[in-house]
Design an enzyme around this catalytic site. Structure first.
Site, short mmCIF file in Angstrom:
data_model
loop_
_atom_site.label_atom_id
_atom_site.label_comp_id
_atom_site.label_asym_id
_atom_site.label_seq_id
_atom_site.Cartn_x
_atom_site.Cartn_y
_atom_site.Cartn_z
CG ASP A 240 -1.61 -1.08 1.23
OD1 ASP A 240 -1.89 -1.90 0.26
OD2 ASP A 240 -2.46 -1.73 2.66
CB THR B 246 -21.07 -1.57 -12.80
OG1 THR B 246 -22.78 -0.95 -13.66
CG2 THR B 246 -20.67 -0.38 -13.05
CB ILE C 74 -25.19 -4.26 -11.08
CG1 ILE C 74 -24.83 -2.90 -12.07
CG2 ILE C 74 -25.99 -4.19 -9.97
CD1 ILE C 74 -25.94 -2.74 -12.85
N GLY C 75 -23.53 -6.66 -11.84
CA GLY C 75 -22.65 -7.49 -13.20
C GLY C 75 -21.80 -6.75 -14.13
NE ARG D 288 -11.89 -1.44 -8.76
CZ ARG D 288 -13.01 -1.20 -7.79
NH1 ARG D 288 -13.31 -1.07 -7.26
NH2 ARG D 288 -13.85 0.46 -8.64
CE LYS D 289 -11.16 -4.72 0.75
NZ LYS D 289 -9.63 -3.85 0.23
CG PHE D 290 -14.88 -4.64 -8.86
CD1 PHE D 290 -14.95 -4.44 -9.70
CD2 PHE D 290 -13.40 -6.23 -8.70
CE1 PHE D 290 -13.49 -3.99 -10.97
CE2 PHE D 290 -12.41 -5.91 -9.94
CZ PHE D 290 -12.71 -4.88 -10.85
CB ALA D 291 -19.29 -2.73 -3.90
NE ARG E 160 -0.84 0.26 8.02
CZ ARG E 160 -1.83 -0.14 8.93
NH1 ARG E 160 -1.08 1.25 9.42
NH2 ARG E 160 -2.83 -0.93 9.47
#
Length: 261
Positions: A40, A102, A99-100, A94-97, A231
């Site tokens: 990060d 998009t 609708i399919g 990425r933690k996509f969240a 970290r």
């Protein structure tokens, strides 16, 4: 049948149905590492330098590509070259969240084109099972794999109980899913990999609610497969190479301790 967590990574790699998971288990066995680095950092130079220094000791490099202030296509090319040089996979956290439809556009297009270079990505299932199907339409033809966020490592997180159970149900019936982000082994219905963030050599926390657990608690006791450390390896005043070796060794020892004697 014995729990998958009682099998060696090599055994699981030989029998796993997903080609990417087979490759990952073989890589882990080859490098004797179940350590993922959470890189990060905010600039191209920092990310490349860190990946090059720590790459020999990790199995997966976890990125947040959208925090890189000077992102360009050359960064992706250099990350891929480092992955080949040091034998690690790339996981874009990425933690996509959405609708399919998009997430198909977010995963396959835009300026990042994540599906072109990240072996693994992840998503929340809040929108329903369509998010998995949308991501699979883009990633499966490219040989990619998906993790579901069954749990998180922050204090007060809401991914618990029935929501976590729904993650497991969806993972079992969707072949594009190779595992979870979570703290433990969730099911024996399929061999699903668990990657666990919030790991420290000493249990503690930070001012923003992150909670740390030891490799022994996560790998040996809970049956998780890969520890994710950030970290603790490259924080202020730390020697990233020395710390990566410490975490790699601790993670591998915790894995060997859970295997049948």
């Amino acid at each position: 049948m014995a729990s998958y967590s009682q099998m060696t990574y090599a055994q699981r790699g030989r029998t796993h149905a997903h080609p990417l998971a087979r490759e990952l288990f073989a890589l882990m066995e080859r490098k004797r590492s179940n350590l993922s680095l959470a890189a990060d950092v905010a600039t191209k130079a920092e990310l490349l330098a860190l990946a090059d220094r720590v790459g020999p000791y990790i199995c997966v490099l976890k990125t947040h590509i959208d925090i890189i202030a000077d992102f360009d296509a050359d960064l992706v090319a250099q990350l891929q070259a480092l992955g080949t040089k040091h034998d690690f996979m790339i996981f874009e956290d990425r933690k996509f969240a959405d609708i399919g439809n998009t997430v198909k556009l977010q995963y396959g297009g835009g300026i990042y084109r994540i599906a072109d270079w990240a072996h693994i990505t992840n998503c929340h299932v809040v929108p329903g099972e369509g998010i998995i199907q949308g991501l699979a339409e883009v990633g499966a033809p490219k040989g990619r794999g998906l993790l579901l966020l069954a749990e998180m490592s922050s204090k007060g997180m809401l991914a618990t109980g029935a929501y976590t159970d729904k993650n497991v149900e969806m993972a079992v019936r969707n072949d594009f899913v190779i595992g979870f982000i979570g703290s433990r082994r969730f099911t024996e219905e399929r061999d699903l990999i668990t990657m666990t963030p919030g790991v420290g050599l000493h249990a503690s926390g930070d001012a923003l609610g992150q909670q740390y657990r030891t490799p022994e608690a996560i790998i040996t006791e809970n049956g998780s497969d890969i520890i994710i450390v950030g970290r603790g390896i490259y924080g202020p005043g730390k020697d990233a190479v020395a710390e990566a070796k410490r975490y790699r060794d601790a993670g591998w020892a915790a894995y060997e301790a859970r295997l049948p004697k």
